[in-house]
Design a protein around this motif. Structure first.
Motif, PDB file in Angstrom:
ATOM      1  N   TYR A  16      -4.244 -10.236  12.586  1.00 40.49           N
ATOM      2  CA  TYR A  16      -5.107  -9.280  12.609  1.00 40.49           C
ATOM      3  C   TYR A  16      -5.373  -8.281  11.271  1.00 40.49           C
ATOM      4  N   GLY A  63      -6.068 -10.270   8.453  1.00 40.45           N
ATOM      5  CA  GLY A  63      -7.789 -10.617   7.809  1.00 40.45           C
ATOM      6  C   GLY A  63      -7.898  -9.208   7.116  1.00 40.45           C
ATOM      7  N   GLU A  89      -7.088  -9.454   3.440  1.00 40.16           N
ATOM      8  CA  GLU A  89      -7.762 -10.617   2.838  1.00 40.16           C
ATOM      9  C   GLU A  89      -9.096 -10.253   2.385  1.00 40.16           C
ATOM     10  N   GLU A  90      -9.571  -9.197   3.163  1.00 31.61           N
ATOM     11  CA  GLU A  90     -11.172  -8.384   3.143  1.00 31.61           C
ATOM     12  C   GLU A  90     -11.196  -7.902   2.174  1.00 31.61           C
ATOM     13  N   GLU A 107     -11.572 -15.942   4.488  1.00 35.17           N
ATOM     14  CA  GLU A 107     -10.413 -16.117   4.966  1.00 35.17           C
ATOM     15  C   GLU A 107      -9.969 -14.952   6.293  1.00 35.17           C
ATOM     16  N   ALA A 108     -10.546 -13.406   5.367  1.00 31.38           N
ATOM     17  CA  ALA A 108     -10.341 -12.791   6.815  1.00 31.38           C
ATOM     18  C   ALA A 108     -11.124 -13.117   8.021  1.00 31.38           C
ATOM     19  N   ARG A 114     -11.435 -16.211   9.538  1.00 31.72           N
ATOM     20  CA  ARG A 114     -10.667 -17.683  10.187  1.00 31.72           C
ATOM     21  C   ARG A 114      -9.772 -16.483  10.514  1.00 31.72           C
ATOM     22  N   LEU A 115      -8.373 -15.631  10.189  1.00 35.87           N
ATOM     23  CA  LEU A 115      -7.268 -14.346  10.464  1.00 35.87           C
ATOM     24  C   LEU A 115      -7.783 -13.632  11.715  1.00 35.87           C
ATOM     25  N   PHE A 116      -9.574 -13.193  11.373  1.00 36.23           N
ATOM     26  CA  PHE A 116      -9.466 -12.393  12.915  1.00 36.23           C
ATOM     27  C   PHE A 116     -10.295 -13.283  13.951  1.00 36.23           C
ATOM     28  N   LEU A 129     -14.619  -9.157  12.523  1.00 38.34           N
ATOM     29  CA  LEU A 129     -15.058 -10.745  12.678  1.00 38.34           C
ATOM     30  C   LEU A 129     -16.193 -10.855  12.774  1.00 38.34           C
TER      31      LEU A 129
END
Length: 801
Positions: free
Chosen positions: A752, A755, A758-759, A766-767, A769-771, A793
């Motif tokens: 989390y 994410g 990355e944002e 990518e953010a 995907r991680l969220f 997300l």
């Protein structure tokens, strides 16, 4: 991003190990270049189950090499398991199968020869003038195949819905050594065919495969499951209650979670776990097989059947008794035709197949009452004596039913060591290492256990597993051996040695390392069975010892690997044991440990009650260390419920006691949580100072789990202050340690926060995907953070569209 190397699996007969090694040597260059990663069974390490690892690699390999030779084609395991699965995956387009002809044989007449676009006149490696040149050519062919499977150079357009195929670990039993013999019901219908029809994906109905012990229920269920693997795309679970102490609905749910790749669900509270596993099996057509159902208690049967009534999946129960509201498939005694094929195959495994004439086979069939398991015992006895008439006459005069008569004679044929080994094996679930068996049987050297196992195997009383490293008795053999043990005057001695071995095993491996976690997890069922045996024997000290070694939060194996149901059950047993033995110190410590488990599962009222009991008892005993720990946990509980000042008061009270005791571990733990409180209140510099002090102590102590937690917290602080590069470094360092330890509990929070990072750096895909990954875990845990992750997300995906 660099592509992953292609996974290559070797399927071969052990007689061809030398040739296999020469090919593996030629493939080393491709491994070094990152084109492939090759795997074969010598790469199985301690703690891994041989059969499970083979199945997993067969299901994950991109290229499957079939190293064909006469021995390969003669191997039941290679032919009925590895080749069959390889061809299924090839037909589904999920793997490329490449035969390599090692030695001359008629391979084109086998299912391998049905592979399309393969030459039918391949020259065996052993017929080449230069074998090294032959293997070089083979390696080059494998290179070309591997390169064709690697992703392109990145110029192709990638779609957002491309996802990695989930890893599914299917633990269906392997086929019998003699091969599978088809069976028909009383109306002449093929039983496996009928099971496949009733259990077809989408029907979502429960089926009972019923019959007496030894009649072949497990073999038939396993064959049906193997044949359904492809249509279920691997979404099949095999769970067995055979010999497992106190098998419950939660045991079944943990098996389902683990085998369907969602081990994190094991950490849920019971009600939430039931719901989440129900949702898991509904994600895609799923089949759950529950073997040896009759061994489960009536109370747990009610819970299991109630869960399946609301689960959208197919279910197959093997049971000696009919289960209400299920499709009923009866397995009767073997017909004469089936038995003739079965006995002919069995005879082929004996010293002299010629003595098993048609007349002898008829008498074996009648003596065994057409029960295949009992027929194996009779064949073993005849093979031992080489006098069919004498053996069969003696068996006809025994007492009891066919199974009892034949088992009794087998038992009496053994020497003292053979009998002791068999009695000891009845305690293990599901299998034993030779070392553990030797300890439980009371043997003092390897030679005795080796000879005992040889005699047991000759009489078909023991099953050899994992390349003969493990041993098991199953089904009818287990129940009869257990009955014998209960009548033996030395039964308590066997149980005492069994418990002592596994208590020592657990204590010697209680240090929190990945290696210890792996080997303890591999023996989990035996360890829990030993705790159950100790409890039944009123060996209270061993029960509490097991609980401290296996289920003490936060870093014992059952807690770290997510077996929270088992941890709670063992903790409750241990607390009972402490009360029975009036061990006040044990009551204080074990009620504290149990409270932590309940708190982790979100059952806060029960956690608070148990903390209160622990605190009252430890104060009365003057145990200042335990008082400090319990105050700390009560502070954590207060923080969870938003009582910030009460939490700070409790933490500081705990810290003063820890410092007075010079308990550096406790000091580090409490400093960390005071830092979290400071960060919650916006006191950034104070939080950083406290985290730093805590981290230094943890590093000195070498506790990697605690180090990972504090690194994560420091990463959050760094990100909040705008130090994104430092935050990324700290997150990744924490993530690496967490993954290595196999601790799934903290992964969701790390994903989390990564994410969010990355944002901030503009990497929205990518953010997202991680969220998404963090949301998936939060939902399974029933975490209040799930809604927060869902909103993040949705926002990121909305902005990216």
């Amino acid at each position: 991003m660099a592509s992953q190397p292609v996974e290559v699996f070797f399927s071969y007969a052990h007689e061809d190990e030398g040739l296999r090694d020469r090919l593996a040597t030629q493939l080393k260059a491709l491994e070094g270049e990152g084109v492939i990663r090759a795997w074969h069974d010598r790469r199985i390490v301690a703690g891994q189950k041989w059969g499970d690892e083979i199945d997993a690699r067969l299901n994950s390999a991109d290229i499957i090499l079939l190293l064909v030779s006469p021995d390969f084609l003669a191997s039941d395991y290679c032919r009925t398991v590895e080749v069959k699965r390889a061809l299924e995956r090839d037909a589904a387009g999920k793997a490329r199968v490449i035969p390599v002809i090692l030695r001359p044989c008629q391979w084109t007449r086998t299912p391998i020869g049905q592979l399309q676009a393969l030459p039918k006149d391949g020259k065996p490696v052993t017929r080449w003038d230069d074998r090294d040149e032959a293997f070089l050519d083979v390696a080059e062919g494998i290179r070309l195949a591997a390169e064709s499977l690697l992703p392109g150079d990145g110029t192709e357009e990638e779609t957002d819905n491309e996802q990695e195929e989930p890893f599914v670990s299917v633990s269906i039993p392997r086929p019998p050594v003699i091969g599978f013999v088809a069976r028909r019901d009383e109306r002449g219908r093929d039983i496996v065919g009928r099971l496949k029809e009733e259990l077809a994906p989408g029907r979502n109905q429960p089926v009972t495969l019923s019959g007496p012990g030894g009649i072949g229920k497990t073999t038939l269920a396993a064959e049906a499951a193997r044949e359904l693997l492809a249509v279920y795309e691997g979404w099949i679970v095999w769970s067995s209650a055979d010999g497992r102490a106190d098998f419950t609905l939660l045991s079944l749910l943990d098996d389902i979670s683990t085998q369907l790749g969602r081990a994190d669900l094991r950490t849920l509270a019971p009600a939430v776990k039931e719901e989440q596993v129900r949702a898991l099996v509904a994600e895609a057509p799923a089949l759950v097989v529950l073997d040896n159902y009759e061994t489960i208690t009536d109370v747990e049967k009610e819970r299991v059947e109630a869960w399946f009534k609301s689960a959208r999946c197919s279910a197959l129960f093997t049971s000696r008794h009919r289960i209400n509201e299920t499709v009923f498939v009866q397995v009767s005694a073997m017909s004469r035709v089936e038995a003739d094929e079965f006995l002919e195959r069995l005879a082929g495994q004996t010293q002299d197949a010629q003595i098993f004439t048609a007349e002898v086979r008829r008498r074996v069939y009648e003596t065994a009452a057409a029960n295949p398991f009992v027929m194996q015992w009779v064949v073993g006895q005849i093979d031992e004596a080489q006098e069919p008439d004498a053996v069969l006459k003696e068996l006809a005069q025994g007492k009891g039913d066919a199974a009892e008569r034949v088992f009794d004679r087998s038992f009496n044929l053994l020497d003292d060591d053979g009998r002791d080994a068999l009695l000891a094996l009845s305690l293990f679930a599901p299998s034993a290492t030779r070392e553990a068996l030797s300890a439980a049987a009371g043997f003092d050297d390897e030679g005795r256990v080796r000879e005992a196992v040889r005699n047991l195997h000759r009489l078909w009383l023991v099953k050899l597993l994992d390349a003969h490293h493990r041993l098991a008795v199953e089904g009818l053999t287990r129940s009869m051996a257990a009955s014998r043990l209960s009548e033996d005057p030395r039964a308590d001695e066997f149980r005492r040695r069994f418990v002592a071995y596994f208590l020592r095993y657990a204590r010697e491996r209680r240090e929190p390392t990945p290696e210890n976690y792996d080997v303890l997890e591999a023996e989990k069922d035996n360890l829990l069975s030993a705790a159950e045996t100790a409890f039944a024997s009123e060996d209270w000290g061993s029960v509490t010892g097991m609980a401290y070694a296996l289920a003490k939060p936060p870093d014992r194996v059952l807690c770290v690997r997510g077996y929270w149901g088992e941890a709670v059950r063992l903790g409750e047993q241990a607390l009972q044991a402490a009360r029975f033995s009036q061990d006040e110190a044990g009551i204080a410590g074990l009620s504290h440990n149990l409270a932590v488990m309940y708190q982790n599962r979100g059952e806060l009222a029960e956690a608070r009650r148990l903390y209160g009991e622990s605190l009252e008892t430890s104060k009365r005993l003057g145990d200042h260390g335990l008082v400090a720990i319990t105050l700390h946990q009560l502070g954590w509980l207060a923080r969870q419920q938003g009582e910030v000042e009460e939490a700070r008061r409790l933490y500081n009270e705990s810290l003063e006691i820890e410092k007075g005791l010079d308990n550096q571990r406790g000091v580090a733990f409490t400093l960390h949580n005071l830092a979290v409180l400071a960060a919650d209140q916006g006191e950034v510099e104070e939080a950083r100072r406290l985290f730093g002090e805590s981290l230094e102590i943890k590093k000195r102590l070498g506790n990697q789990a605690y180090v990972a937690t504090t690194l994560h917290s420091l990463a959050i602080l760094a990100e909040g202050e705008g130090g994104l590069g430092e935050a990324r470094r700290l997150y990744n360092e924490s993530l690496e340690i967490t993954n290595r330890l196999g601790d799934k509990g903290n992964l969701a929070l790390i994903f989390y926060n990564l994410g969010g990072l990355e944002e901030k750096e503009g990497n929205k895909a990518e953010a997202a995907r991680l969220f998404r990954e963090s949301l998936s875990i939060f939902e399974r845990l029933g975490s209040p953070y799930a809604e927060l992750a869902r909103r993040e997300l949705a926002r990121v995906e909305g902005e990216g569209s």
